[in-house]
Structures are given as structure tokens and as C-alpha cells.
Write a protein that holds these residues in place. Structure first.
Motif, PDB file in Angstrom:
ATOM      1  N   MET A   1      77.455   1.771 -51.210  1.00  0.00           N
ATOM      2  CA  MET A   1      76.217   1.622 -50.433  1.00  0.00           C
ATOM      3  C   MET A   1      75.146   2.556 -51.024  1.00  0.00           C
ATOM      4  O   MET A   1      75.398   3.726 -51.231  1.00  0.00           O
ATOM      5  CB  MET A   1      76.498   2.001 -48.977  1.00  0.00           C
ATOM      6  N   SER A   2      73.976   2.063 -51.268  1.00  0.00           N
ATOM      7  CA  SER A   2      72.971   2.929 -51.881  1.00  0.00           C
ATOM      8  C   SER A   2      72.047   3.488 -50.802  1.00  0.00           C
ATOM      9  O   SER A   2      71.957   2.950 -49.707  1.00  0.00           O
ATOM     10  CB  SER A   2      72.169   2.150 -52.909  1.00  0.00           C
ATOM     11  N   ASP A   3      71.317   4.539 -51.156  1.00  0.00           N
ATOM     12  CA  ASP A   3      70.408   5.165 -50.195  1.00  0.00           C
ATOM     13  C   ASP A   3      69.248   4.251 -49.856  1.00  0.00           C
ATOM     14  O   ASP A   3      68.758   4.247 -48.757  1.00  0.00           O
ATOM     15  CB  ASP A   3      69.725   6.398 -50.776  1.00  0.00           C
ATOM     16  N   SER A   4      68.787   3.544 -50.863  1.00  0.00           N
ATOM     17  CA  SER A   4      67.509   2.881 -50.694  1.00  0.00           C
ATOM     18  C   SER A   4      67.677   1.488 -50.102  1.00  0.00           C
ATOM     19  O   SER A   4      68.576   0.739 -50.464  1.00  0.00           O
ATOM     20  CB  SER A   4      66.824   2.782 -52.053  1.00  0.00           C
ATOM     21  N   GLY A   5      66.800   1.174 -49.176  1.00  0.00           N
ATOM     22  CA  GLY A   5      66.718  -0.179 -48.658  1.00  0.00           C
ATOM     23  C   GLY A   5      67.873  -0.556 -47.737  1.00  0.00           C
ATOM     24  O   GLY A   5      67.948  -1.692 -47.299  1.00  0.00           O
ATOM     25  N   ASP A   6      68.779   0.354 -47.447  1.00  0.00           N
ATOM     26  CA  ASP A   6      69.877  -0.001 -46.556  1.00  0.00           C
ATOM     27  C   ASP A   6      69.667   0.678 -45.214  1.00  0.00           C
ATOM     28  O   ASP A   6      69.842   1.872 -45.065  1.00  0.00           O
ATOM     29  CB  ASP A   6      71.219   0.417 -47.183  1.00  0.00           C
ATOM     30  N   GLN A   7      69.329  -0.127 -44.211  1.00  0.00           N
ATOM     31  CA  GLN A   7      68.997   0.423 -42.906  1.00  0.00           C
ATOM     32  C   GLN A   7      70.191   1.093 -42.228  1.00  0.00           C
ATOM     33  O   GLN A   7      70.033   1.893 -41.333  1.00  0.00           O
ATOM     34  CB  GLN A   7      68.444  -0.684 -41.986  1.00  0.00           C
ATOM     35  N   SER A   8      71.394   0.712 -42.655  1.00  0.00           N
ATOM     36  CA  SER A   8      72.577   1.246 -41.975  1.00  0.00           C
ATOM     37  C   SER A   8      73.028   2.580 -42.568  1.00  0.00           C
ATOM     38  O   SER A   8      74.016   3.144 -42.160  1.00  0.00           O
ATOM     39  CB  SER A   8      73.714   0.237 -42.070  1.00  0.00           C
ATOM     40  N   PHE A   9      72.251   3.097 -43.509  1.00  0.00           N
ATOM     41  CA  PHE A   9      72.632   4.320 -44.196  1.00  0.00           C
ATOM     42  C   PHE A   9      72.620   5.544 -43.255  1.00  0.00           C
ATOM     43  O   PHE A   9      71.670   5.751 -42.522  1.00  0.00           O
ATOM     44  CB  PHE A   9      71.639   4.526 -45.343  1.00  0.00           C
ATOM     45  N   VAL A  10      73.692   6.310 -43.252  1.00  0.00           N
ATOM     46  CA  VAL A  10      73.699   7.502 -42.399  1.00  0.00           C
ATOM     47  C   VAL A  10      73.971   8.772 -43.206  1.00  0.00           C
ATOM     48  O   VAL A  10      74.696   8.751 -44.202  1.00  0.00           O
ATOM     49  CB  VAL A  10      74.713   7.426 -41.233  1.00  0.00           C
ATOM     50  N   HIS A  11      73.390   9.854 -42.750  1.00  0.00           N
ATOM     51  CA  HIS A  11      73.496  11.146 -43.408  1.00  0.00           C
ATOM     52  C   HIS A  11      73.889  12.184 -42.352  1.00  0.00           C
ATOM     53  O   HIS A  11      73.212  12.318 -41.341  1.00  0.00           O
ATOM     54  CB  HIS A  11      72.132  11.490 -44.024  1.00  0.00           C
ATOM     55  N   VAL A  12      74.986  12.896 -42.619  1.00  0.00           N
ATOM     56  CA  VAL A  12      75.509  13.840 -41.645  1.00  0.00           C
ATOM     57  C   VAL A  12      75.667  15.212 -42.293  1.00  0.00           C
ATOM     58  O   VAL A  12      76.092  15.297 -43.451  1.00  0.00           O
ATOM     59  CB  VAL A  12      76.874  13.318 -41.109  1.00  0.00           C
ATOM     60  N   ALA A  13      75.319  16.287 -41.551  1.00  0.00           N
ATOM     61  CA  ALA A  13      75.534  17.645 -42.075  1.00  0.00           C
ATOM     62  C   ALA A  13      76.761  18.249 -41.396  1.00  0.00           C
ATOM     63  O   ALA A  13      76.956  18.072 -40.190  1.00  0.00           O
ATOM     64  CB  ALA A  13      74.310  18.516 -41.815  1.00  0.00           C
ATOM     65  N   LEU A  14      77.575  18.947 -42.184  1.00  0.00           N
ATOM     66  CA  LEU A  14      78.787  19.579 -41.659  1.00  0.00           C
ATOM     67  C   LEU A  14      78.666  21.092 -41.795  1.00  0.00           C
ATOM     68  O   LEU A  14      78.285  21.581 -42.861  1.00  0.00           O
ATOM     69  CB  LEU A  14      80.009  19.103 -42.468  1.00  0.00           C
ATOM     70  N   LEU A  15      79.006  21.813 -40.727  1.00  0.00           N
ATOM     71  CA  LEU A  15      78.973  23.278 -40.786  1.00  0.00           C
ATOM     72  C   LEU A  15      80.338  23.849 -40.383  1.00  0.00           C
ATOM     73  O   LEU A  15      80.658  23.928 -39.194  1.00  0.00           O
ATOM     74  CB  LEU A  15      77.868  23.835 -39.865  1.00  0.00           C
ATOM     75  N   PRO A  16      81.146  24.242 -41.378  1.00  0.00           N
ATOM     76  CA  PRO A  16      82.471  24.805 -41.062  1.00  0.00           C
ATOM     77  C   PRO A  16      82.390  26.295 -40.749  1.00  0.00           C
ATOM     78  O   PRO A  16      81.385  26.939 -41.018  1.00  0.00           O
ATOM     79  CB  PRO A  16      83.249  24.599 -42.358  1.00  0.00           C
ATOM     80  N   SER A  17      83.482  26.831 -40.200  1.00  0.00           N
ATOM     81  CA  SER A  17      83.558  28.263 -39.924  1.00  0.00           C
ATOM     82  C   SER A  17      84.419  28.955 -40.973  1.00  0.00           C
ATOM     83  O   SER A  17      84.865  28.332 -41.941  1.00  0.00           O
ATOM     84  CB  SER A  17      84.127  28.460 -38.522  1.00  0.00           C
ATOM     85  N   ALA A  18      84.656  30.264 -40.772  1.00  0.00           N
ATOM     86  CA  ALA A  18      85.361  31.062 -41.782  1.00  0.00           C
ATOM     87  C   ALA A  18      86.874  30.838 -41.741  1.00  0.00           C
ATOM     88  O   ALA A  18      87.454  30.646 -40.670  1.00  0.00           O
ATOM     89  CB  ALA A  18      85.069  32.541 -41.545  1.00  0.00           C
ATOM     90  N   GLY A  19      87.514  30.908 -42.900  1.00  0.00           N
ATOM     91  CA  GLY A  19      88.970  30.810 -42.999  1.00  0.00           C
ATOM     92  C   GLY A  19      89.401  29.404 -43.385  1.00  0.00           C
ATOM     93  O   GLY A  19      88.748  28.419 -43.026  1.00  0.00           O
ATOM     94  N   MET A  20      90.528  29.308 -44.097  1.00  0.00           N
ATOM     95  CA  MET A  20      91.014  28.006 -44.564  1.00  0.00           C
ATOM     96  C   MET A  20      91.381  27.074 -43.417  1.00  0.00           C
ATOM     97  O   MET A  20      91.302  25.864 -43.550  1.00  0.00           O
ATOM     98  CB  MET A  20      92.227  28.196 -45.491  1.00  0.00           C
ATOM     99  N   GLY A  21      91.798  27.650 -42.286  1.00  0.00           N
ATOM    100  CA  GLY A  21      92.169  26.829 -41.140  1.00  0.00           C
ATOM    101  C   GLY A  21      90.980  26.034 -40.593  1.00  0.00           C
ATOM    102  O   GLY A  21      91.156  25.027 -39.910  1.00  0.00           O
ATOM    103  N   HIS A  22      89.767  26.509 -40.877  1.00  0.00           N
ATOM    104  CA  HIS A  22      88.559  25.789 -40.469  1.00  0.00           C
ATOM    105  C   HIS A  22      87.982  24.999 -41.636  1.00  0.00           C
ATOM    106  O   HIS A  22      87.526  23.874 -41.480  1.00  0.00           O
ATOM    107  CB  HIS A  22      87.513  26.768 -39.925  1.00  0.00           C
ATOM    108  N   LEU A  23      87.991  25.624 -42.824  1.00  0.00           N
ATOM    109  CA  LEU A  23      87.380  24.957 -43.979  1.00  0.00           C
ATOM    110  C   LEU A  23      88.150  23.691 -44.369  1.00  0.00           C
ATOM    111  O   LEU A  23      87.539  22.642 -44.619  1.00  0.00           O
ATOM    112  CB  LEU A  23      87.323  25.938 -45.172  1.00  0.00           C
ATOM    113  N   THR A  24      89.491  23.770 -44.422  1.00  0.00           N
ATOM    114  CA  THR A  24      90.279  22.623 -44.884  1.00  0.00           C
ATOM    115  C   THR A  24      90.005  21.350 -44.065  1.00  0.00           C
ATOM    116  O   THR A  24      89.723  20.305 -44.651  1.00  0.00           O
ATOM    117  CB  THR A  24      91.785  22.983 -44.883  1.00  0.00           C
ATOM    118  N   PRO A  25      90.074  21.405 -42.718  1.00  0.00           N
ATOM    119  CA  PRO A  25      89.801  20.157 -41.998  1.00  0.00           C
ATOM    120  C   PRO A  25      88.367  19.656 -42.201  1.00  0.00           C
ATOM    121  O   PRO A  25      88.128  18.445 -42.215  1.00  0.00           O
ATOM    122  CB  PRO A  25      90.070  20.520 -40.532  1.00  0.00           C
ATOM    123  N   PHE A  26      87.412  20.568 -42.380  1.00  0.00           N
ATOM    124  CA  PHE A  26      86.035  20.140 -42.653  1.00  0.00           C
ATOM    125  C   PHE A  26      85.929  19.455 -44.021  1.00  0.00           C
ATOM    126  O   PHE A  26      85.209  18.473 -44.177  1.00  0.00           O
ATOM    127  CB  PHE A  26      85.065  21.328 -42.566  1.00  0.00           C
TER     128      PHE A  26
END
Ligand code: UDP
Ligand code: UDP
Length: 460
Positions: free
Chosen positions: A1-26
């Protein structure tokens, strides 16, 4: 799916916490969303606490160049010492106090965001920011649904002096006894963990939704209780979308020893990324493994933070024990790719502290667990291990804070019990099948995730 011209395009930001137990699932979530054609911006708080985190992040850019990484530069806090309570909790607090850096970062992202997914430890600081930007905010709770019931209820359980009298009762669910609640939460007065639970747990009602790395067949009743308002009124939907499949494509070349072992013969021992035992307990554990007569692969940790873990194995175990270990086992004092270990056909049992990611990897690979919870959410998770039949929990083996020493003969007996238990092995394989069905094309977790992505498309 390309960015341009596709109305269904979604963009999400992810913010993990410290430690592998949080980073890995993110990281796994980022990979999964990418596979569903969602554009992902991964916000990385730096510096990280551990070397394992910085290495995983550099691997992310190699494996997934399409994921954008943005840095959140953390500043040290004068009034709080890095070693005051726990280096990882200190970093949670650092990230919380750096959240004022988020609005300009989030607004500058292009194309504009459809949603933000934040680690649970920043709910109370990040939700006001996403609200002011008019951005849906999903909280990713990186432990079990059962632990989530405690997290969101905690603020309602505190007495006038911030004390806890009893465990947690929720109608229709097995209670959580006081003895399973993380010890810092039971202490008088304040501490970082207590304030995270109080503030973040309360604020969760104002998030758009709560993502949980679990699935219907193991936590159906709990997810239903959360969604039916039986745990806390006003909670948004709790979305069980796991277990997150592994995404690590790197090959670990350190497994030659494992390749030489017979199928189903090796017991694996690891207490995750941030748990170190006392020297005395480490040696007693080693004796126990030797006495079990089983082959074993043992990851020894002497310090919480990997960068400080610089004593040689000979010093930690002592020469005599190390020699006996080598007769049937392999002890290492370094990072192994655990998912890869658990996937190996030689592995037939796992002594685990019951970190939620470790358990999710064990069930994903159908490996029976001997549960030895050490702190935090781990007793609540260990109870789940026992209830679904993934393994055995010896409740008399206490928290690490209790400083009791579990004896070698006791450990040896339990290891033998797990390794020779065919019905446990079959049940673990059954859970593995269910886990894979949940995230298969028509599985319950896939259904939830695709519905969520559809919601984001509407928001755009
Ligand atoms: N892990 C690993 N190698 C190690 C130690 C840990 O790959 O030597 C991974 C493990 O597979 C899991 C994560 O680090 O994905 C640890 O998370 P968990 O929730 O199990 O426990 P925590 O480390 O947060 O206590
Ligand atoms: N539920 C939910 N999200 C989930 C899992 C369950 O909202 O990830 C809700 C679901 O809507 C129902 C209850 O929890 O109220 C039980 O879920 P189940 O999947 O059995 O019911 P269904 O949604 O298929 O009717």
C-alpha cells in the motif's frame, strides 16, 4: 500500500517504556502493524537503560527500514537518584517527565497520525497531550489481562494512609490475594511503583482503548470482566490481540551446543532481562540443576542491568560448581535470543520468573514452565500458568525480596517433575495450537486487530 492517493492509509506512533520487557512487545507490535500495511513511527526514549535495548533498536532499523524512528532525548533528574529504587523505574519516571517534548514531535510527523499507542507507564502524562492534539490514544498494557485488573483497580484499593488492606475481588473472577500483589505496592508511604499504579491506573479510563498481549482462550473471563465494567466502571474496551508473534529475524550463532543435544532433552533456565538473584541462591540453583540429572541451558545474571554485569562466570558460580555444570549443562552469562532458544527442538522445559513476554514465548512454542516468580506481576502471571495447565508453580518459593534461599534438592526434584511430565507437555502443545489459531487469519486476536485498524482508517 503506498502513502499517496490511498484514503485508507493509516499512520500510528508507538511509545515504549524502559527495559526489554516493554521494548520487545512494542517492537513486535510495530512489526505486526507494518505487516498490516500500517505506517509506524517508533519513538525511542534515549539513552536506554540496558545494552540489550540499544542493540534491539539498531536491529529494528536494519530489519524494518520502513519504520521511522524518532528519539526522545531524556534529561537526568536532579532530585531523583538513578539508583534510588530501580534503574528501570527511574527511567519510567524520566520518560514521564520528558513528555513535554512530545507535542512538537507528534505534530511534526507526516502524514498526520491516526492514533498513538503508549506504554501503560505513561498513561497519566501522555493522555492529556494526545487529548489536546485530538489524537486517539491506545494504552498498550504489556502484562496479562489479570494483572491489568489490579493495575486499574489499585487506586480504589488504597486506604486513608495509602495502605492496602486486602487483595482484589472482582465478581466472576478468581480473587488476587494480597500475597500476590507486588511488594512495593504494599509498603507504607510512597514509592515510584506505587505512584505509577495509582496515577496511570486511574487515567486509563480516559484512553481510547487498552491493548493486551493476551488471547481469548487463556484469559477469556478476565477480558470479559474488564469489558463488562465489572473491574472498573468507565474503562474503554480491552482488546486482546496477542500473543504477539516473534519478529526477530537475526540468527544467533551461539546455539551450537543446543544443536548437539537430543530432541526434548534440555531444561532452559532464565529469569528475564532485569532480575538478578543473590549469589547464594544462584549457587543453590546451580547445584539443583546438576542434581536433577537433566541436561540444561542456564542464563546466569548477577546484576539487574547488563552493562554492570561484568563478573566472570567462574567468580559467580565458583570453579567447583562450574566444572560440575559442564558435565551435562551449559551456563552462559550473556544475552541469548530467548525466543530462538524456546523454539529449539532440544528444549523441553523452562524455569521462568514469569515475565509476561517470557510466558508468551513459552506458550507460543509449547514449552512447559516451572514458575518461580521474583517480583512485580509475576505471581499473578504464575497463577495463570498453573490455571491454564502450562506449568507448575511452587508457591512456597517466595519473592526475591523475601531473601529466602530455595534449596538445591527442592529445585532438582521440581526440574525432574517437569521434564518427565507427558501430560504437561501435551497441554503445552495444545496451548501453542490455540495461540497460533488466535493470531491466524480467522483468529479472535486477528479479528480484534483488523477491527482496530479499520477504526483508525475512519478517523483519518
Ligand atoms: N530475553 C532474551 N534473552 C535474555 C533475557 C531476556 O531474549 O537473555 C528477552 C525475553 O525473551 C523476553 C524479554 O527479554 O522477550 C524479557 O521480558 P519478560 O517480560 O519476560 O521479563 P523482564 O525481563 O521484563 O523481567
Ligand atoms: N471483548 C472485547 N475485546 C476483546 C475481547 C472481548 O471487547 O478483545 C468483549 C466482547 O465484546 C464481549 C466479551 O468481551 O463483551 C467477551 O468476548 P467474546 O469474544 O467471547 O464475545 P464476542 O465479542 O465474540 O461476542
Amino acid at each position: 500500500m503506498s502513502d499517496s492517493g490511498d484514503q485508507s492509509f493509516v499512520h500510528v506512533a508507538l511509545l515504549p517504556s524502559a527495559g526489554m520487557g516493554h521494548l520487545t512487545p512494542f517492537l513486535r507490535l510495530a512489526a505486526l502493524l507494518t505487516a498490516h500495511n500500517v505506517r509506524v513511527t517508533f519513538i525511542t526514549p534515549i539513552p536506554t537503560v540496558s545494552l540489550a535495548e540499544s542493540q534491539s533498536l539498531s536491529q529494528l532499523s536494519t530489519t524494518f527500514p520502513q519504520i521511522t524512528q524518532k528519539h526522545l532525548h531524556l534529561l537526568p533528574l536532579d532530585e531523583l537518584s538513578a539508583n534510588s529504587e530501580d534503574p528501570f523505574y527511574y527511567h519510567f519516571e524520566l520518560i514521564r517527565r520528558s513528555s513535554h517534548l512530545l507535542p512538537p514531535l507528534l505534530s511534526s510527523l507526516s502524514p498526520p497520525l491516526s492514533a498513538m499507542i503508549t506504554d501503560m507507564s505513561f498513561s497519566s502524562t501522555v493522555i492529556p497531550i494526545t487529548d489536546s492534539l485530538g489524537l486517539p490514544n491506545y494504552i498498550f498494557f504489556t502484562s496479562s489481562a489479570k494483572m491489568l485488573t489490579l493495575y486499574v483497580s489499585f487506586h480504589t484499593m488504597l486506604g486513608p494512609h495509602r495502605e492496602i488492606k486486602d487483595g482484589l475481588e472482582v465478581s466472576g473472577l478468581e480473587p488476587i490475594p494480597k500475597a500476590w500483589i507486588p511488594p512495593p505496592l504494599l509498603k507504607d508511604g510512597n514509592n515510584l511503583l506505587k505512584s505509577f499504579f495509582t496515577e496511570n491506573g486511574k487515567k486509563m479510563t480516559e484512553s481510547t482503548g487498552i491493548l493486551i498481549n493476551t488471547f481469548e482462550s487463556i484469559e477469556h473471563e478476565t477480558v470479559a470482566a474488564l469489558n463488562e465494567g465489572r473491574v472498573l466502571k468507565g474503562l474503554p474496551s480491552a482488546i486482546a490481540f496477542g500473543p504477539l508473534p516473534p519478529c526477530n529475524s537475526e540468527t544467533d550463532h551461539q546455539l551450537a551446543w543446543l544443536d548437539d543435544q537430543p530432541t526434548g532433552s534440555v531444561f532452559y533456565v532464565s529469569f528475564g532481562s532485569r532480575t538478578a538473584m543473590s549469589r547464594e541462591q544462584v549457587r543453590e540453583l546451580g547445584e539443583g540443576l546438576v542434581r536433577s540429572g537433566c541436561r540444561f541451558l542456564w542464563v546466569v545474571k548477577d546484576k539487574k542491568v547488563d552493562m554492570e554485569d561484568d563478573e566472570k562466570l567462574t567468580e559467580v558460580l565458583g570453579q567447583g560448581l562450574l566444572e560440575r555444570v559442564k558435565e551435562k549443562g551449559l551456563a552462559v552469562k550473556k544475552w541469548l535470543n530467548q525466543e530462538q532458544v524456546l523454539r529449539h527442538p532440544a528444549i523441553a522445559g523452562f524455569l521462568s520468573h514469569c515475565g509476561w513476554n517470557s510466558l508468551s514465548e513459552a506458550l507460543w512454542n509449547g514449552v512447559p514452565v516451572l514458575a518461580w516468580p521474583q517480583h512485580g506481576d509475576q505471581k499473578i502471571n504464575a497463577d495463570l500458568v498453573e490455571r491454564i495447565g502450562l506449568g507448575v508453580w511452587v508457591k512456597s518459593w517466595g519473592w526475591s525480596e523475601e531473601e529466602m534461599v530455595v534449596k538445591a534438592e527442592d529445585i532438582a526434584a521440581r526440574v525432574k517433575e517437569i521434564m518427565g511430565n507427558d501430560s504437561l507437555r501435551l497441554q503445552a502443545l495444545h496451548i501453542k495450537e490455540e495461540a497460533r489459531l488466535a493470531v491466524g487469519d480467522t483468529g479472535s486476536s486477528t479479528k480484534r486487530l483488523t477491527a482496530l485498524i479499520e477504526t483508525w482508517k475512519e478517523f483519518r
